[in-house]
Design a protein around this motif. Sequence first.
Motif, PDB file in Angstrom:
ATOM      1  N   ASN A  97       0.825  -1.203   0.000  1.00 34.19           N
ATOM      2  CA  ASN A  97       0.000   0.000   0.000  1.00 34.19           C
ATOM      3  C   ASN A  97       0.860   1.255   0.000  1.00 34.19           C
ATOM      4  N   ALA A  98       1.964   1.228   0.761  1.00 30.50           N
ATOM      5  CA  ALA A  98       2.861   2.383   0.810  1.00 30.50           C
ATOM      6  C   ALA A  98       3.446   2.677  -0.573  1.00 30.50           C
ATOM      7  N   ALA A  99       3.840   1.631  -1.282  1.00 30.89           N
ATOM      8  CA  ALA A  99       4.413   1.812  -2.618  1.00 30.89           C
ATOM      9  C   ALA A  99       3.371   2.357  -3.594  1.00 30.89           C
ATOM     10  N   ARG A 100       2.146   1.830  -3.521  1.00 26.84           N
ATOM     11  CA  ARG A 100       1.091   2.326  -4.416  1.00 26.84           C
ATOM     12  C   ARG A 100       0.725   3.767  -4.066  1.00 26.84           C
ATOM     13  N   PHE A 101       0.721   4.084  -2.788  1.00 27.57           N
ATOM     14  CA  PHE A 101       0.447   5.443  -2.337  1.00 27.57           C
ATOM     15  C   PHE A 101       1.432   6.425  -2.971  1.00 27.57           C
ATOM     16  N   ASN A 102       2.700   6.047  -2.979  1.00 29.25           N
ATOM     17  CA  ASN A 102       3.714   6.929  -3.545  1.00 29.25           C
ATOM     18  C   ASN A 102       3.610   7.043  -5.063  1.00 29.25           C
ATOM     19  N   GLY A 151      -4.580  -3.332  -7.835  1.00 29.68           N
ATOM     20  CA  GLY A 151      -5.111  -3.764  -6.541  1.00 29.68           C
ATOM     21  C   GLY A 151      -4.147  -4.660  -5.777  1.00 29.68           C
ATOM     22  N   ILE A 152      -4.045  -4.439  -4.472  1.00 31.04           N
ATOM     23  CA  ILE A 152      -3.219  -5.291  -3.617  1.00 31.04           C
ATOM     24  C   ILE A 152      -3.831  -6.687  -3.547  1.00 31.04           C
ATOM     25  N   THR A 153      -5.154  -6.753  -3.453  1.00 26.92           N
ATOM     26  CA  THR A 153      -5.832  -8.055  -3.429  1.00 26.92           C
ATOM     27  C   THR A 153      -5.640  -8.764  -4.764  1.00 26.92           C
ATOM     28  N   ARG A 154      -5.750  -8.032  -5.848  1.00 25.35           N
ATOM     29  CA  ARG A 154      -5.521  -8.600  -7.177  1.00 25.35           C
ATOM     30  C   ARG A 154      -4.147  -9.232  -7.269  1.00 25.35           C
ATOM     31  N   PRO A 167       8.039   8.578   2.851  1.00 23.28           N
ATOM     32  CA  PRO A 167       8.864   7.378   3.031  1.00 23.28           C
ATOM     33  C   PRO A 167       8.020   6.189   3.496  1.00 23.28           C
ATOM     34  N   GLU A 168       8.272   5.028   2.900  1.00 20.57           N
ATOM     35  CA  GLU A 168       7.450   3.862   3.200  1.00 20.57           C
ATOM     36  C   GLU A 168       7.467   3.511   4.685  1.00 20.57           C
ATOM     37  N   GLU A 169       8.631   3.688   5.344  1.00 17.98           N
ATOM     38  CA  GLU A 169       8.704   3.354   6.767  1.00 17.98           C
ATOM     39  C   GLU A 169       7.848   4.302   7.603  1.00 17.98           C
ATOM     40  N   VAL A 170       7.691   5.566   7.148  1.00 16.90           N
ATOM     41  CA  VAL A 170       6.828   6.514   7.852  1.00 16.90           C
ATOM     42  C   VAL A 170       5.364   6.120   7.666  1.00 16.90           C
ATOM     43  N   PHE A 171       5.017   5.716   6.445  1.00 16.63           N
ATOM     44  CA  PHE A 171       3.655   5.253   6.163  1.00 16.63           C
ATOM     45  C   PHE A 171       3.280   4.114   7.107  1.00 16.63           C
ATOM     46  N   VAL A 172       4.146   3.109   7.203  1.00 14.21           N
ATOM     47  CA  VAL A 172       3.852   1.950   8.049  1.00 14.21           C
ATOM     48  C   VAL A 172       3.830   2.335   9.515  1.00 14.21           C
ATOM     49  N   GLU A 173       4.764   3.166   9.947  1.00 13.07           N
ATOM     50  CA  GLU A 173       4.789   3.581  11.353  1.00 13.07           C
ATOM     51  C   GLU A 173       3.533   4.355  11.732  1.00 13.07           C
ATOM     52  N   SER A 174       3.027   5.156  10.804  1.00 11.62           N
ATOM     53  CA  SER A 174       1.808   5.913  11.102  1.00 11.62           C
ATOM     54  C   SER A 174       0.622   4.980  11.339  1.00 11.62           C
TER      55      SER A 174
END
Length: 362
Positions: A96-101, A264-267, A113-120
Amino acid sequence: MSQLSFDQRSNPNARSAAEREQVLANPGFGQTFTDHMVSIDFTEGVGWHDARLEPYGPLVLDPATSVFHYAQEVFEGLKAYRQAGGSIVAFRPLANAARFNRSCARLAMPELPEEVFVESLELLVQADRDWVPTTEGHSLYLRPFTIATQVGMGVNYPSKTFRYMVIASPSASYFASGVKAVKVWLSTEYTRAAPGGTGFAKCGGNYAAAFVAQRQAVQNGCDQVVWLDAFEHRHVEEMGGMNLFFVRGDRLVTPPLTGTLLAGITRDSILTFAADLGLTAEEGKITIEEWQAGCASGEITEVFACGTAAIVTPVGSVKGADREWTIGDGTPGPVTMRVREELLGIQYGTRPDPHGWVHKIC
């Protein structure tokens, strides 16, 4: 952990346990939100700053704030699940972080940054862990998003200031009374996206533009809209908010990502774990004529849609302005249900996680 330091402030007016349990007994979807939210500001030349976990509440924005006038915003959607052992997990948050970016880059917005996305996500879920439902099939829906916050109405340049936020909402099962096959409407009048546009980005404008076709679907007795290609209105692309899979024996076929579909992540997960179920999964184009003929001949036995909210949704029948047909016997098929059960099993911890997708939060 990220290099940003999050200021953490608890909500002094958090709901009582009794109030929370009343909501969790029948949460619906996206109706009630938890006690906290995450906010991080961005200023050009400074970067991301003022990261904070704070009480959930309204935003104060100037009427001339850029997002209101030019729709410069993107969002994501994922869930936190309470597994059988009591731990709380997310499913593929880095994806999700990668798609967000990717969405941010397309909308001329700063990447996070992906690590900030996950930490949030972790901070919010940890703070509001009591809001993660214990009922089977229920979850905590997480909505990260970024909006343009610059005040002014100049259209020549993107905003120089932004705010990233995460809010959360307990959600019930998409199917309130069991898995039901949906009826879909073929939209030949409207187009969701064209090559070079924002079809692959998860931005609000895509969804706003889709509402009129979704309303048309409902007016024609259907549950969802199916989008077709922008040039011929013949090639199937995706459903409203969900990707599509066609079942041909032991083969799963989904329309290819051409820049007009949401990745899609599910896809992607289904394409990956299909082999674990003895199925072959691949990308391939399909026209509405091929879809109808395949159902008539028995070559296409099932069709399902997939996405974070609905997980796996069986498609039972199709309707268009000049055609209508049933898929199989119109009920959820065995392959669809196997795929659905496998995905849910991984997410809720009742089946192995051979691909390392489950991310423990607490």
